[in-house]
Design a protein around this motif. Structure first.
Motif, short mmCIF file in Angstrom:
data_model
loop_
_atom_site.label_atom_id
_atom_site.label_comp_id
_atom_site.label_asym_id
_atom_site.label_seq_id
_atom_site.Cartn_x
_atom_site.Cartn_y
_atom_site.Cartn_z
N GLN A 580 -32.82 -36.86 42.62
CA GLN A 580 -32.96 -36.12 43.50
C GLN A 580 -32.67 -34.82 42.21
OE1 GLN A 580 -32.12 -35.08 47.25
NE2 GLN A 580 -33.35 -36.64 48.10
N TRP A 581 -33.55 -33.24 42.65
CA TRP A 581 -33.44 -32.92 41.02
C TRP A 581 -32.36 -31.27 42.00
CZ3 TRP A 581 -32.74 -30.79 36.91
CH2 TRP A 581 -32.56 -29.21 36.53
N SER A 631 -28.95 -36.98 39.53
CA SER A 631 -30.83 -36.75 38.73
C SER A 631 -30.70 -37.13 37.70
CB SER A 631 -31.31 -36.04 39.07
OG SER A 631 -30.93 -34.63 38.24
#
Length: 830
Positions: A580-581, A631
């Protein structure tokens, strides 16, 4: 039969067979295969060598040996003794001054002229390098130092006279130092400047140019004796945008040629099978006259060889004519003169043609030996069967092997074979079923509906073979068109009109607001990236010596400080690959002073063995910071945008001082803005990359035109072969139409029935081709063109409609009107 009889009989038989649509289709397909193969090879070799030479002109050499330390001069001497043109360049960054103005510049000290490429100057001069005490400079240096020709520039302890402005020059070097305004001086005076003292960051490059054989030999010798810190590079290296563009264009070149040859091979295969079927009675008649099975096989092999010889001579002549026309079209965009192609390249088409003909023809010809003279008495038609599948399997393996060698990619070849053949065969059964269902639903709603349904039922076996082949033809054309379109779109997206052509680095915290205000006054809205210089020194709280293998410890990123940054939004030119960013909040982990989150570029993550959840620790100006990998990103390094290996979550590095970087596009007013920036903020470093962008855009324009030309040739070949294939099939309908006319059907009704059948098959084939195209484009984009795969919604609508209309048009153009008398003759002949 005498020795000369088989040749004479084969020649007469070849002429008489011209009445058969199958033989005419075979001749046309073979001629196109030879012509396309030769043309693609010749044009590909000549244009690719031209572009490679142009790429070498940009680099200044065919091969470059570089190091931060002094290079052994014996290498230059031995290369020159072997006939290779060689020269040495020393490059360094330093401050230039004029009239109390200072500018960070890059000096290139030339020993001799560049082996490749040419320095373009204003005013022009016959000299290849400056005279002692003279300097050549780029226009950006003149703008920022307020210089004119004849002024003095101080470099170190020596003053030089500005005698020319550099319009373009090869070999800018690599790294940020290559983006500085460039100055060229004579190598003899470099030591006099006093710039070679301790702490000087020098780059030494030895440049070589020669024939491909000479360069290959030299590269092999240098690779065996490379010292620590030395590096070899060339235009074929996987570095730089021009190299990436050339490699993609070369891949598309091979892909386009492969598709054109597959299209020709399909038509050759179908024509050979039809021709073999039509020759059963002739072979049976020859047997009644005492011709043996071996002589029959010999006769037809000679006939095929005569056809190949005729097509080879005509194909090479057509290649020469089309080659001249193609190079004339590209004369304005290709550097002249274009290197000539080798004789073997012209013969590659005929050699490939005979390979295709024998691989696909021999299995069919072997079946002619099994013809039975009783067929003449019983008036039987030989069934169109596959026969023994072993020869076909051997031929398929040979073609797959040739394809793998041609593409130099075994995995891609296997993927294409599975998608285009195996899946196509499965969809053939589905296509035949759909034709039956659709015609049955359509039957009650049209006067000819029942006739159409009856014909579709009778042709189910033909549909199961022909629909996959037509699907394959349409899918090849679609794949070729889409691959080109996506390739050109990617090239254009790489360098849009507003691509940043200026970078500003070393912006300090107290200069941020002033720089933004100045740029805003010129309608520029820049993004300022904080830059932290840090060195990775631990992974999962273990020293690198324990966490990494010896090979990983030698990774270049671990031997220097990296540029680190922080941002909230995922950069537009980055794509999230895993993780996930950004999580909702920072997390405290283990007993480290402060643990946040960091995003890593996918290549360095793979090479260092980093995965999601790992903890990386950096030393940033003596301060340690740890972050969890949350990420992994793919980065478009050739986007001319600021790119980073590691991007930290905001907040983790806020207490550490940083400089800032920004990039923006400047048009005609670049000199005025550049001067204002340097005057108001003399400590900034302004990097102008306009010359690099212009060179790259020029190269991409040429590659686009080349790719478009290849697409036009391939599409034209596909349409011609589609026409030949369908007219051949419509010939098979003449007997049925003759029967219908004797039963009272009109000529118009027969033509309408043919068009309805062709339109139905075209629509189904187009729909099936969309499925095959989408499946095949995935590995082509990922493995060959190195592009991100996408779905093409417009293809699902346009291709079935276009194929349906095209089939109906070909049916209309190729339909032969039959009078009632000619219909009777057709029936009697059967």
């Amino acid at each position: 039969m005498s020795i000369t009889t088989p040749l004479q009989l084969a020649a007469k038989q070849s002429i008489s067979c011209l009445k058969l649509s199958e033989w005419r289709a075979l001749i046309i397909a073979l001629l196109l295969a030879v012509t396309i193969a030769s043309l693609m090879a010749v044009l590909g070799e000549r244009i690719e060598r031209t572009l490679m030479r142009q790429g070498s002109d940009i680099l200044g050499a065919d091969l470059i040996l570089s190091s931060s330390r002094t290079l052994d001069e014996s290498t230059l001497v031995s290369a020159q003794e072997s006939g290779i043109t060689a020269s040495e360049v020393v490059q360094l960054g330093t401050m230039a001054s004029h009239d109390e103005r200072f500018l960070l510049v890059t000096i290139r000290a030339l020993q001799a002229a560049y082996p490749r490429g040419k320095i373009t100057l204003e005013p022009p001069t016959p000299l290849n390098i400056p005279k002692p005490n003279e300097v050549w400079a780029e226009q950006s240096a003149l703008d920022r130092l307020n210089l004119t020709l004849g002024d003095q520039i101080t470099l170190g302890s020596v003053s030089f006279t500005l005698t020319a402005v550099i319009q373009s020059a090869p070999d800018r070097g690599r790294g940020f130092i290559s983006f500085n305004p460039q100055l060229i001086i004579n190598r003899q005076q470099l030591e006099q400047t006093g710039l070679l003292g301790p702490g000087a960051r020098l780059s030494y490059r030895q440049l070589f140019a020669g024939t491909p054989t000479q360069i290959a030999t030299l590269r092999q010798r240098l690779e065996q004796n490379l010292k620590t810190g030395e590096k070899l590079s060339s235009i074929t290296s996987e570095e730089g945008q021009q190299n990436s563009a050339l490699n993609k264009a070369s891949s598309y070149l091979r892909l386009g040629a492969l598709f054109a040859l597959l299209i020709s091979a399909m038509t050759i295969f179908l024509s050979l099978r039809r021709f073999t079927q039509s020759q059963y009675k002739r072979a049976a008649l020859l047997k009644t006259l005492g011709v043996s099975d071996q002589q029959i096989l010999q006769l037809y092999i000679i006939q095929l060889c005569l056809a190949w010889l005729l097509c080879s001579v005509a194909g090479v002549i057509l290649t020469w004519l089309l080659e001249s026309a193609g190079l004339t079209l590209l004369q304005g965009v290709l550097p002249q003169p274009v290197p000539a192609a080798s004789i073997f390249t012209y013969l590659s088409g005929p050699l490939l043609g005979i390979t295709i003909l024998l691989c696909l023809g021999l299995p069919s010809l072997f079946k002619l030996q099994n013809s039975n003279p009783l067929q003449l008495i019983q008036d039987q038609t030989a069934p169109l069967t596959w026969g023994n599948k072993l020869p076909y399997a051997a031929a398929m393996l040979i073609l797959v092997g040739a394809t793998a060698w041609y593409l130099n990619n075994l995995l891609l070849t296997i993927s294409l074979t599975l998608c285009l053949l195996v899946v196509g065969g499965l969809l053939g059964s589905l296509g035949a079923y759909l034709s039956k269902v659709i015609s049955q639903k359509f039957a009650p709603h049209h006067p000819l509906g029942n006739l159409l349904f009856s014909r579709v039922q009778q042709q189910q076996r033909w549909y199961k073979l022909q629909i996959p082949v037509i699907c394959l033809l349409f899918s090849l054309l679609s794949i070729n068109l889409i691959a080109l379109n996506d390739l050109l779109s990617r090239w254009q997206a790489q360098l849009p009109e507003e691509t940043p052509n200026h970078f500003v680095i070393n912006i300090q915290e107290w200069e941020k607001e002033g720089v933004q205000t100045l740029l805003h006054s010129h309608q520029i809205d820049p993004q300022l990236w904080p830059i932290y210089r840090g060195r990775l020194n631990a992974i999962n709280h273990q020293p690198l010596s324990e966490a990494l293998t010896q090979k990983q410890q030698d990774h270049p990123s671990l031997n220097r400080e990296l540029n680190l940054t922080t941002t909230i939004q995922l950069p537009a030119h980055n794509t999230l690959v895993a993780g996930q960013w950004r999580a909702s909040k920072q997390t405290e982990k283990t007993d480290t002073p402060l643990t946040g989150q960091v995003s890593i570029e996918e290549k360095i993550a793979s090479e260092l063995g980093l995965t999601l959840g790992d903890i990386v620790t950096f030393n940033i100006g003596g301060i340690e910071r740890s972050a969890e990998v949350n990420s992994i990103r793919s980065v478009q390094w050739d986007s001319f945008q600021p790119n980073f290996y590691f991007i930290f979550a905001p907040g983790l590095l806020e207490d550490i001082s940083a400089s800032y970087l920004t990039s923006f596009h400047l048009g005609d007013n670049s000199a005025d803005i550049s001067r204002q920036l340097i005057e108001q903020f003399p400590t900034l470093t302004l990097i102008d990359v306009r010359q690099i962008l212009e060179q790259l855009q020029h190269l991409l324009t040429r590659l686009s035109m080349l790719s478009s030309l290849l697409m036009l040739l391939t599409t034209s070949a596909g349409l011609i072969l589609l026409y030949v294939t369908l007219t051949q099939e419509l010939e098979q309908r003449r007997y049925e139409n003759a029967l219908l006319q004797t039963l009272g059907a009109s000529q118009q009704q027969c033509k309408q029935l043919d068009r309805m059948e062709m339109g139905l098959i075209g629509m189904i084939s187009g729909f099936m081709a969309v499925i095959i195209s989408e499946l095949s484009l995935w590995p082509i984009h990922q493995q060959l063109l190195k592009l991100d795969p996408v779905v093409h919604p417009y293809l699902w609508i346009s291709l079935p409609i276009l194929s349906c209309g095209l089939f109906m048009l070909i049916s209309k153009l190729s339909h032969r009107q039959q009078s009632l008398a000619s219909s009777y003759r057709t029936l009697i002949s059967r």
